[in-house]
Design a protein around this motif. Structure first.
Motif, PDB file in Angstrom:
ATOM      1  N   THR A   4      15.853  24.362  91.292  1.00  0.00           N
ATOM      2  CA  THR A   4      14.711  24.752  90.752  1.00  0.00           C
ATOM      3  C   THR A   4      13.991  23.606  90.044  1.00  0.00           C
ATOM      4  O   THR A   4      14.408  22.685  89.579  1.00  0.00           O
ATOM      5  N   LEU A   6       9.938  23.011  88.073  1.00  0.00           N
ATOM      6  CA  LEU A   6       8.820  23.339  87.411  1.00  0.00           C
ATOM      7  C   LEU A   6       7.677  22.714  87.866  1.00  0.00           C
ATOM      8  O   LEU A   6       7.634  21.450  87.337  1.00  0.00           O
ATOM      9  N   ALA A  31       6.534  26.899  78.387  1.00  0.00           N
ATOM     10  CA  ALA A  31       7.422  26.905  79.918  1.00  0.00           C
ATOM     11  C   ALA A  31       7.772  25.684  80.001  1.00  0.00           C
ATOM     12  O   ALA A  31       9.034  25.450  80.368  1.00  0.00           O
ATOM     13  N   ALA A  35      11.859  24.775  80.481  1.00  0.00           N
ATOM     14  CA  ALA A  35      12.458  24.297  81.494  1.00  0.00           C
ATOM     15  C   ALA A  35      13.228  23.014  80.972  1.00  0.00           C
ATOM     16  O   ALA A  35      14.597  22.680  81.540  1.00  0.00           O
ATOM     17  N   ARG A  36      12.694  22.058  80.234  1.00  0.00           N
ATOM     18  CA  ARG A  36      13.336  20.821  79.608  1.00  0.00           C
ATOM     19  C   ARG A  36      14.880  21.347  79.076  1.00  0.00           C
ATOM     20  O   ARG A  36      15.934  20.620  79.266  1.00  0.00           O
ATOM     21  N   VAL A  40      15.869  22.127  83.834  1.00  0.00           N
ATOM     22  CA  VAL A  40      15.161  22.313  84.888  1.00  0.00           C
ATOM     23  C   VAL A  40      14.218  21.138  84.906  1.00  0.00           C
ATOM     24  O   VAL A  40      13.327  21.124  84.032  1.00  0.00           O
ATOM     25  N   VAL A  42      11.038  19.125  85.229  1.00  0.00           N
ATOM     26  CA  VAL A  42       9.401  19.052  85.287  1.00  0.00           C
ATOM     27  C   VAL A  42       8.798  17.871  86.083  1.00  0.00           C
ATOM     28  O   VAL A  42       8.940  17.118  85.971  1.00  0.00           O
ATOM     29  N   GLU A  90      10.376  11.875  83.966  1.00  0.00           N
ATOM     30  CA  GLU A  90       9.857  13.142  84.777  1.00  0.00           C
ATOM     31  C   GLU A  90       8.587  12.455  85.470  1.00  0.00           C
ATOM     32  O   GLU A  90       7.942  11.552  85.248  1.00  0.00           O
ATOM     33  N   TRP A 178      10.771  34.306  82.052  1.00  0.00           N
ATOM     34  CA  TRP A 178      11.164  33.343  82.907  1.00  0.00           C
ATOM     35  C   TRP A 178      12.123  32.431  82.011  1.00  0.00           C
ATOM     36  O   TRP A 178      13.266  32.142  82.350  1.00  0.00           O
ATOM     37  N   THR A 179      11.633  31.894  80.716  1.00  0.00           N
ATOM     38  CA  THR A 179      12.501  30.872  80.066  1.00  0.00           C
ATOM     39  C   THR A 179      13.690  31.650  79.453  1.00  0.00           C
ATOM     40  O   THR A 179      14.714  31.278  79.360  1.00  0.00           O
ATOM     41  N   LEU A 182      16.660  31.774  82.075  1.00  0.00           N
ATOM     42  CA  LEU A 182      17.163  30.276  82.132  1.00  0.00           C
ATOM     43  C   LEU A 182      18.268  30.197  81.226  1.00  0.00           C
ATOM     44  O   LEU A 182      19.008  29.299  81.199  1.00  0.00           O
TER      45      LEU A 182
END
Length: 183
Positions: A4, A6, A31, A35-36, A40, A42, A90, A178-179, A182
């Motif tokens: 995945t 983001l 978000a 993710a970080r 995930v 970014v 990133e 979503w978070t 994770l």
């Protein structure tokens, strides 16, 4: 295994400065941070042009009307908003049109990295998010849209897209849900 990424799209100062929702950027920060923390990647997608915009035809209603220095290297409005700025490592993908794929190397980066699931956020829902979602779906990516991670100046257009159009090709959820998924 699903890999995945983001996508944080068009979070540039000159674009975010027109966002009328004061809670939008703080939500998006959640978000990005989520993710970080979960590992995930970014990916930051920005619109950018060379000086004088040789990539933008005057027939293009969106980009042909821009001032010649808009979204060039020297334009402070082209910088990514400080609150979601890329960290070392990133990637920043520069696109030349509305879709994150148009005029960019995004597909090459995604395929090379083995990504098959894209989580979409950005400004505007009816612009970069819609165009990128449609193209990504045609390229067979699994898609999730963070509805409150997208913004459109027309709240009704945002609602119709996130509630009626996007669910045909993507999962649609919130940043918080979503978070949490994770963890």
């Amino acid at each position: 295994m699903t890999t995945t990424a983001l996508l944080v799209m068009d979070l540039q100062k000159g674009i975010v400065g027109r966002v009328q929702d004061p809670g939008y950027v703080p939500r998006l920060v959640r978000a990005v941070e989520g993710a970080r923390e979960a590992g995930v990647p970014v990916l930051h997608v920005v619109v950018g042009f060379r000086p004088g915009h040789p990539e933008a035809s005057d027939r293009n209603k969106t980009f042909g009307a821009l001032p010649p220095d808009a979204f060039t290297e020297d334009d402070p409005g082209a910088a990514i908003h400080d609150d979601v700025a890329p960290r070392p490592g990133e990637l920043v993908i520069t696109k030349r049109r509305i879709s994150a794929f148009a005029g960019s190397d995004l597909e090459l980066v995604l395929r090379s990295g083995g990504f098959d699931h894209l989580v979409l956020t950005g400004v505007a829902t009816s612009g970069v998010v819609l165009s990128t979602l449609r193209q990504a779906a045609d390229l067979d990516y699994r898609l999730t849209v963070l509805a409150d991670g997208c913004y459109d100046p027309d709240a009704e257009v945002h609602r119709v897209l996130t509630e009626k159009v996007f669910p045909r090709q993507a999962g649609v959820t919130t940043i918080d849900d979503w978070t949490k998924s994770l963890a």
